[in-house]
Design a protein around this motif. Structure first.
Motif, mmCIF file in Angstrom:
data_model
loop_
_atom_site.group_PDB
_atom_site.id
_atom_site.type_symbol
_atom_site.label_atom_id
_atom_site.label_comp_id
_atom_site.label_asym_id
_atom_site.label_seq_id
_atom_site.Cartn_x
_atom_site.Cartn_y
_atom_site.Cartn_z
ATOM 1 N N ALA A 77 0.843 -1.199 0.000
ATOM 2 C CA ALA A 77 0.000 0.000 0.000
ATOM 3 C C ALA A 77 0.875 1.244 0.000
ATOM 4 C CB ALA A 77 -0.919 0.001 1.218
ATOM 5 N N ALA A 78 2.096 1.105 0.494
ATOM 6 C CA ALA A 78 3.051 2.218 0.530
ATOM 7 C C ALA A 78 4.457 1.649 0.490
ATOM 8 C CB ALA A 78 2.855 3.057 1.796
ATOM 9 N N MET A 79 5.378 2.475 0.001
ATOM 10 C CA MET A 79 6.775 2.082 -0.057
ATOM 11 C C MET A 79 7.604 3.188 0.582
ATOM 12 S SD MET A 79 9.275 1.341 -3.343
ATOM 13 C CE MET A 79 8.010 0.447 -4.184
ATOM 14 N N PHE A 80 8.464 2.808 1.498
ATOM 15 C CA PHE A 80 9.334 3.763 2.177
ATOM 16 C C PHE A 80 10.780 3.424 1.843
ATOM 17 C CE2 PHE A 80 5.655 3.178 5.157
ATOM 18 C CZ PHE A 80 4.995 4.327 4.753
ATOM 19 N N TYR A 81 11.583 4.462 1.686
ATOM 20 C CA TYR A 81 12.985 4.283 1.324
ATOM 21 C C TYR A 81 13.882 4.423 2.539
ATOM 22 C CZ TYR A 81 11.855 4.188 -3.594
ATOM 23 O OH TYR A 81 11.360 3.823 -4.818
ATOM 24 N N THR A 82 14.972 3.666 2.521
ATOM 25 C CA THR A 82 15.942 3.679 3.598
ATOM 26 C C THR A 82 17.347 3.548 3.018
ATOM 27 O OG1 THR A 82 16.660 2.555 5.632
ATOM 28 C CG2 THR A 82 15.734 1.165 3.913
ATOM 29 N N ASP A 83 18.329 3.957 3.785
ATOM 30 C CA ASP A 83 19.717 3.784 3.372
ATOM 31 C C ASP A 83 20.262 2.420 3.780
ATOM 32 O OD1 ASP A 83 19.881 6.341 2.231
ATOM 33 O OD2 ASP A 83 20.438 7.240 4.154
ATOM 34 N N ASP A 84 19.557 1.732 4.713
ATOM 35 C CA ASP A 84 20.037 0.449 5.216
ATOM 36 C C ASP A 84 18.843 -0.425 5.595
ATOM 37 O OD1 ASP A 84 21.215 -1.722 6.510
ATOM 38 O OD2 ASP A 84 22.647 -0.481 7.618
ATOM 39 N N VAL A 85 18.336 -1.176 4.627
ATOM 40 C CA VAL A 85 17.149 -1.988 4.869
ATOM 41 C C VAL A 85 17.406 -3.069 5.921
ATOM 42 C CG1 VAL A 85 17.420 -3.720 3.040
ATOM 43 C CG2 VAL A 85 15.143 -3.020 3.715
ATOM 44 N N GLN A 86 18.608 -3.622 5.974
ATOM 45 C CA GLN A 86 18.904 -4.665 6.962
ATOM 46 C C GLN A 86 18.826 -4.104 8.387
ATOM 47 O OE1 GLN A 86 19.429 -8.025 6.166
ATOM 48 N NE2 GLN A 86 19.228 -8.339 8.371
ATOM 49 N N ALA A 87 19.410 -2.934 8.611
ATOM 50 C CA ALA A 87 19.373 -2.313 9.935
ATOM 51 C C ALA A 87 17.935 -1.962 10.330
ATOM 52 C CB ALA A 87 20.254 -1.072 9.971
ATOM 53 N N ASP A 88 17.164 -1.428 9.384
ATOM 54 C CA ASP A 88 15.769 -1.094 9.693
ATOM 55 C C ASP A 88 14.946 -2.352 9.937
ATOM 56 O OD1 ASP A 88 15.836 1.674 9.811
ATOM 57 O OD2 ASP A 88 15.612 1.883 7.651
ATOM 58 N N TYR A 89 15.219 -3.405 9.193
ATOM 59 C CA TYR A 89 14.555 -4.693 9.408
ATOM 60 C C TYR A 89 14.800 -5.179 10.839
ATOM 61 C CZ TYR A 89 14.010 -9.803 9.094
ATOM 62 O OH TYR A 89 13.669 -11.117 9.320
ATOM 63 N N GLU A 90 16.053 -5.158 11.273
ATOM 64 C CA GLU A 90 16.391 -5.612 12.629
ATOM 65 C C GLU A 90 15.719 -4.730 13.685
ATOM 66 O OE1 GLU A 90 17.835 -8.418 13.162
ATOM 67 O OE2 GLU A 90 18.583 -8.786 11.128
ATOM 68 N N ARG A 91 15.747 -3.414 13.476
ATOM 69 C CA ARG A 91 15.144 -2.478 14.425
ATOM 70 C C ARG A 91 13.635 -2.701 14.532
ATOM 71 N NH1 ARG A 91 12.363 1.955 13.521
ATOM 72 N NH2 ARG A 91 12.988 2.089 11.342
ATOM 73 N N MET A 92 12.963 -2.800 13.390
ATOM 74 C CA MET A 92 11.508 -2.969 13.395
ATOM 75 C C MET A 92 11.102 -4.346 13.899
ATOM 76 S SD MET A 92 10.306 -0.870 9.987
ATOM 77 C CE MET A 92 11.456 -1.625 8.861
ATOM 78 N N LYS A 93 11.869 -5.366 13.558
ATOM 79 C CA LYS A 93 11.572 -6.717 14.043
ATOM 80 C C LYS A 93 11.675 -6.765 15.568
ATOM 81 C CE LYS A 93 12.602 -11.480 12.764
ATOM 82 N NZ LYS A 93 11.296 -11.885 12.266
ATOM 83 N N ALA A 94 12.665 -6.086 16.122
ATOM 84 C CA ALA A 94 12.817 -6.024 17.578
ATOM 85 C C ALA A 94 11.636 -5.299 18.240
ATOM 86 C CB ALA A 94 14.122 -5.324 17.938
ATOM 87 N N ARG A 95 10.970 -4.436 17.490
ATOM 88 C CA ARG A 95 9.803 -3.707 18.007
ATOM 89 C C ARG A 95 8.495 -4.434 17.715
ATOM 90 N NH1 ARG A 95 11.339 2.542 16.376
ATOM 91 N NH2 ARG A 95 13.203 2.671 17.688
ATOM 92 N N GLY A 96 8.582 -5.654 17.205
ATOM 93 C CA GLY A 96 7.392 -6.476 17.017
ATOM 94 C C GLY A 96 6.819 -6.516 15.610
#
Length: 135
Positions: A77-96
């Motif tokens: 439904a939406a796409m967000f851009y990041t400089d480091d998808v792996q780091a954001d994946y780990e951060r968001m996964k840790a937040r549930g």
């Protein structure tokens, strides 16, 4: 002309606000109610005056059918851009966050997909090539 606002339908605005701020890391920009109507937006903390995302209550039958079909087909439904998808994946996964696709290399980028808990698939993208700037 520029894009100032885009919307994503959600089935619960309070739950969406928690997800988009506490899990994704956006900041609440506008929250105004008038009767049963609530105008709710978030923005990137990196660009607080940039494009806003409206968390629009999905109370329309046609919009609900569209949202459900997009979700079932795993279409973002939406796409967000990041400089480091792996780091954001780990951060968001840790937040549930519940990911439907871990960081995956695709043509020209690395993407991950997650369930926003409000009826949508969200894609996080890291471009692996430089975007040409327009001057």
């Amino acid at each position: 002309m520029r894009i100032k606002l885009t919307s994503v339908y959600v089935d619960d605005q309070d739950k969406a606000l928690r997800f988009y701020t506490e899990v994704l890391g956006f900041v609440k920009k506008t929250d105004v109610s008038q009767g049963p109507y609530r105008w709710l937006t978030v923005a990137s903390p990196e660009e607080p005056e940039g494009t806003e995302l409206q968390l629009a209550l999905n109370d329309d039958a046609a919009a609900k059918a569209y949202q459900r079909a997009m979700f079932q087909q795993d279409q973002p439904a939406a796409m967000f851009y990041t400089d480091d998808v792996q780091a954001d994946y780990e951060r968001m996964k840790a937040r549930g966050a519940e990911f439907t696709m871990p960081p995956t290399d695709v043509t020209g980028s690395k993407i991950a997909k997650l369930n926003d808990t409000c009826g949508n698939v969200i894609q996080v993208t890291q471009l692996m090539w430089k975007v040409a700037s327009s001057s």
